[in-house]
Design a protein around this motif. Structure first.
Motif, PDB file in Angstrom:
ATOM      1  N   PRO A  18       0.796  -1.383  -0.115  1.00  0.00           N
ATOM      2  CA  PRO A  18       0.030   0.119   0.061  1.00  0.00           C
ATOM      3  C   PRO A  18       0.866   1.200  -0.068  1.00  0.00           C
ATOM      4  O   PRO A  18       1.992   1.395   0.511  1.00  0.00           O
ATOM      5  CB  PRO A  18      -0.785  -0.129   1.224  1.00  0.00           C
ATOM      6  CG  PRO A  18       0.129  -1.024   2.095  1.00  0.00           C
ATOM      7  CD  PRO A  18       0.775  -1.569   1.312  1.00  0.00           C
ATOM      8  N   LEU A  62      -0.607   9.046  -5.136  1.00  0.00           N
ATOM      9  CA  LEU A  62      -2.367   8.923  -4.641  1.00  0.00           C
ATOM     10  C   LEU A  62      -3.231   9.860  -5.073  1.00  0.00           C
ATOM     11  O   LEU A  62      -4.227   9.482  -5.609  1.00  0.00           O
ATOM     12  CB  LEU A  62      -2.201   9.177  -2.937  1.00  0.00           C
ATOM     13  CG  LEU A  62      -1.420   8.089  -2.066  1.00  0.00           C
ATOM     14  CD1 LEU A  62      -1.325   8.538  -0.846  1.00  0.00           C
ATOM     15  CD2 LEU A  62      -2.282   6.933  -2.270  1.00  0.00           C
ATOM     16  N   LYS A 108      -3.452   3.385  -5.220  1.00  0.00           N
ATOM     17  CA  LYS A 108      -2.920   3.031  -3.852  1.00  0.00           C
ATOM     18  C   LYS A 108      -2.291   2.046  -3.492  1.00  0.00           C
ATOM     19  O   LYS A 108      -2.001   1.731  -2.368  1.00  0.00           O
ATOM     20  CB  LYS A 108      -4.953   2.689  -3.165  1.00  0.00           C
ATOM     21  CG  LYS A 108      -5.559   3.750  -3.528  1.00  0.00           C
ATOM     22  CD  LYS A 108      -6.922   3.244  -3.044  1.00  0.00           C
ATOM     23  CE  LYS A 108      -8.156   4.658  -3.014  1.00  0.00           C
ATOM     24  NZ  LYS A 108      -9.340   4.375  -2.579  1.00  0.00           N
TER      25      LYS A 108
END
Length: 220
Positions: free
Chosen positions: A72, A158, A163
Motif C-alpha cells: 500500500p 495517490l 493506492k
C-alpha cells in the motif's frame, strides 16, 4: 531430483559427508546450525551469479529467485512524498537490482508501466531537474526500508488514484526462507554451496570429507 532441494536436505547431506556415513547418536553436528551456514553460502552464490550476469551483460535473472508483493502507498508528511514500506528481507545487490521492479496497480494505461529506478544521491544533486527529465513518468528510489516515488506532472501516485504498487524483489537466501522450503538453485549451485560448507566444517573438525554425491540417499 535437484528441483526439490531444501536447506534441511543439504544439511543432512553435509552431516552424512562429515560423518562418512550415518552419524552416531552422540554426534555434535547440529542440523540447524549447518543449515544456517548453507543459507550464508547460498547468499554468496546469488552474488556470484549477479557478478557473472553483469560481466556477460545478461539482462535477466532466474525468476525463481524473485518474489512479488502488493504494497500500500503511504504519505511521508515530512518529505511531502508518497512511499511504500518494503518490510520484506531482500538481497541488496550492488547496482540496486535487489529491487527488481516497481509497478503501480492501476487500469490507467498512461501510468500502468514499470517505474524508472533512480538513486537518492541523484535526487540530492539534481533537485527538481531529474523530475523534469522524467516528466510524464513516475520514478522511484530506495532509502532504508522504504521506496519513495517522484511526482508525475506535479501529481503523486495517490493523486492519480494509485493506492498500491507491485514490488518484485530478489528474496532468495534471506531469513524468510524456511529450512524445508524448496530452493530455486541449479545442481551446479547446490554443489558449490555444499562443498563450501563441507570445507568450512571439515577444517574446524580437522577431517577430510568425502566428495559430495548428488545421488545421496539422504531423505529430503
Amino acid at each position: 531430483m535437484t528441483d526439490r532441494v531444501t536447506l534441511k536436505y543439504m544439511a543432512q547431506q553435509v552431516i552424512r559427508m562429515l560423518s562418512k556415513g550415518t552419524p552416531s547418536k552422540d554426534s555434535r553436528l547440529d542440523e540447524r546450525e549447518i543449515a544456517e551456514s548453507l543459507r550464508q553460502e547460498l547468499a554468496s552464490s546469488v552474488y556470484d551469479k549477479w557478478y557473472e550476469a553483469k560481466k556477460n551483460k545478461w539482462e535477466t535473472i532466474n525468476p525463481r529467485l524473485l518474489s512479488t508483493f502488493t504494497l500500500p502507498v503511504s504519505i511521508d508528511t515530512s518529505e511531502k512524498a508518497n512511499y511504500v514500506s518494503v518490510g520484506v528481507p531482500y538481497i541488496h545487490l550492488p547496482d540496486g537490482t535487489g529491487i527488481w521492479s516497481v509497478r503501480p496497480v492501476t487500469t490507467k494505461s498512461a501510468i500502468n508501466k514499470a517505474m524508472i529506478p533512480t538513486r537518492p544521491q541523484e535526487m540530492d544533486v539534481y533537485h527538481g531537474t531529474i523530475t523534469k527529465a522524467l516528466e510524464g513518468q513516475f520514478s522511484w528510489f530506495a532509502l532504508d526500508d522504504r521506496i519513495y516515488f517522484t511526482k508525475r506532472w506535479g501529481k503523486t501516485l495517490l493523486d492519480e488514484g494509485v493506492k498500491n504498487v507491485l514490488v518484485t524483489l530478489v528474496t532468495v537466501a534471506n531469513e524468510n526462507i524456511g529450512i524445508t522450503d524448496v530452493l530455486p538453485i541449479s545442481p551446479e549451485q547446490r554443489k558449490t554451496i555444499v562443498d563450501a560448507t563441507l570445507q568450512k566444517y571439515a577444517s574446524l573438525m580437522g577431517i577430510m570429507p568425502d566428495e559430495v554425491n548428488d545421488n545421496s540417499s539422504v531423505p529430503r
